[in-house]
Design an enzyme around this catalytic site. Sequence first.
Site, short mmCIF file in Angstrom:
data_model
loop_
_atom_site.label_atom_id
_atom_site.label_comp_id
_atom_site.label_asym_id
_atom_site.label_seq_id
_atom_site.Cartn_x
_atom_site.Cartn_y
_atom_site.Cartn_z
N THR A 1 7.08 5.14 -9.55
CA THR A 1 6.21 5.12 -8.33
C THR A 1 5.23 6.25 -8.15
O THR A 1 5.21 7.05 -9.15
CB THR A 1 7.29 5.11 -7.04
OG1 THR A 1 6.23 4.98 -5.75
CG2 THR A 1 7.75 6.29 -6.83
N ASN A 2 4.71 6.94 -7.10
CA ASN A 2 3.91 8.17 -7.21
C ASN A 2 4.14 8.72 -5.72
O ASN A 2 4.70 8.25 -4.51
CB ASN A 2 2.40 7.73 -7.34
CG ASN A 2 1.88 6.64 -6.36
OD1 ASN A 2 1.51 6.82 -5.00
ND2 ASN A 2 1.39 5.41 -6.91
#
Length: 400
Positions: free
Chosen positions: A209-210
Amino acid sequence: MSLKGKHIVLGVSGSIAAYKAADVASKLVQAGAQVSVILTAAAQQFVTPLTFRSLTHRPVVTNWFDPGSDLSIQHVTLAETADALLVAPATADLMAKLAAGMADDPLTGTALATQAPLVLAPAMDAHMYEHPATQANLRTLTERGALLVGPEPGRLASGLIGMGRLAATEAILAAVSTALGRSGDLKGRTVVVSAGPTEEPLDPVRVITNRSSGKMGYAIAEAARDRGARVVLVTGPTALSKPWGIDVRGVHTTAEMLACVQASSGADALIMAAAPGDFRPETVAPDKIKKGPEATLTITLLKNPDILSAVSGFTVKAGFAAESRDLLDNARAKLTAKGLDFIVANDVAGDEPVFGSDLNKVTVLDAGGGVDDLPRMTKAELAGRILDRVVAALAGKERV
Ligand code: CTP
């Protein structure tokens, strides 16, 4: 629409939830509204005028004939000066009176005399709420334009679990903002906003993810709602609570976000504020990946589709460019490659944090070659600037 400087008449009727109206009054004042409170006779059994006078710093109306009240001067004063009339809590009895057009006390009288939008936050016992008479009254009132917020399901004062709890204060304030902005410059428009990160699964417990918090996209979605738009918010997993009055669609992967955005094709505008992952693991392990004796683990990543480039059928398309170098050159390349009307360029390597922050410093580049270097501002303010551009772009296209 912002509540700042708005005159909100808050009617409180006689439900045990009346104590929560004090919080609503307080939050309205904190948001910059001028709040005039009207208590019905039954509400005064639960809460006192002093509570509301202390919170709003204004006289509280308790009866028609009180010489100290605004209403004693002219019985429709509040009705004429209100920007919105909010009834919280709204009891079954009060709504029956409103549906019947009765005006036998200051609150119902004000409701009948005002042309301001009406927001109702019902609270009552579940059986009273479900009664066909109450349901019919609610239908009548919404058909006439009243905006309903809640009730919510949960534990009721009667001990029952069911529908009837007063909506949360944040939702009530959002409903008032929505009502105030109903005739805004995005009235009749559908705006699709994406927000947050995506998550690409590696195995049943791990994801790639980020750091996107989703704050920018949520701010745009709320601002569009408060300017009269119907808003679809396509969001990856975030810690933010679901905004009121917005069609929220939760997704996890970039592929899901693409499908969800494309499903809204035909909308007036798409604003991609999300940070969809550009890559996904080639395979998703069916079981948790165990650490073996090897010192490394190699994962092959496949490129995800670019949502902005892939979708069609939106009159206006706007995106963001998160760049750590060559901000303007990179942003302009994305603007062209993705066929956008404008792009909001964000320097994510600057001294000030972008992810999770409430502030943002951006430059907006448009398809006509324009460059607008905006000062540092809150994400809510920036949302307003972005929507100004959407409104202008829509008008420009419709003129052609
Ligand atoms: N975007 C998209 N689909 C993707 C990735 C990004 O639609 N798979 C959108 C973002 O929502 C944003 C814009 O494209 O509005 C630019 O995203 P950004 O992450 O800055 O750039 P990328 O296009 O992914 O390019 P790069 O990562 O190489 O900078």
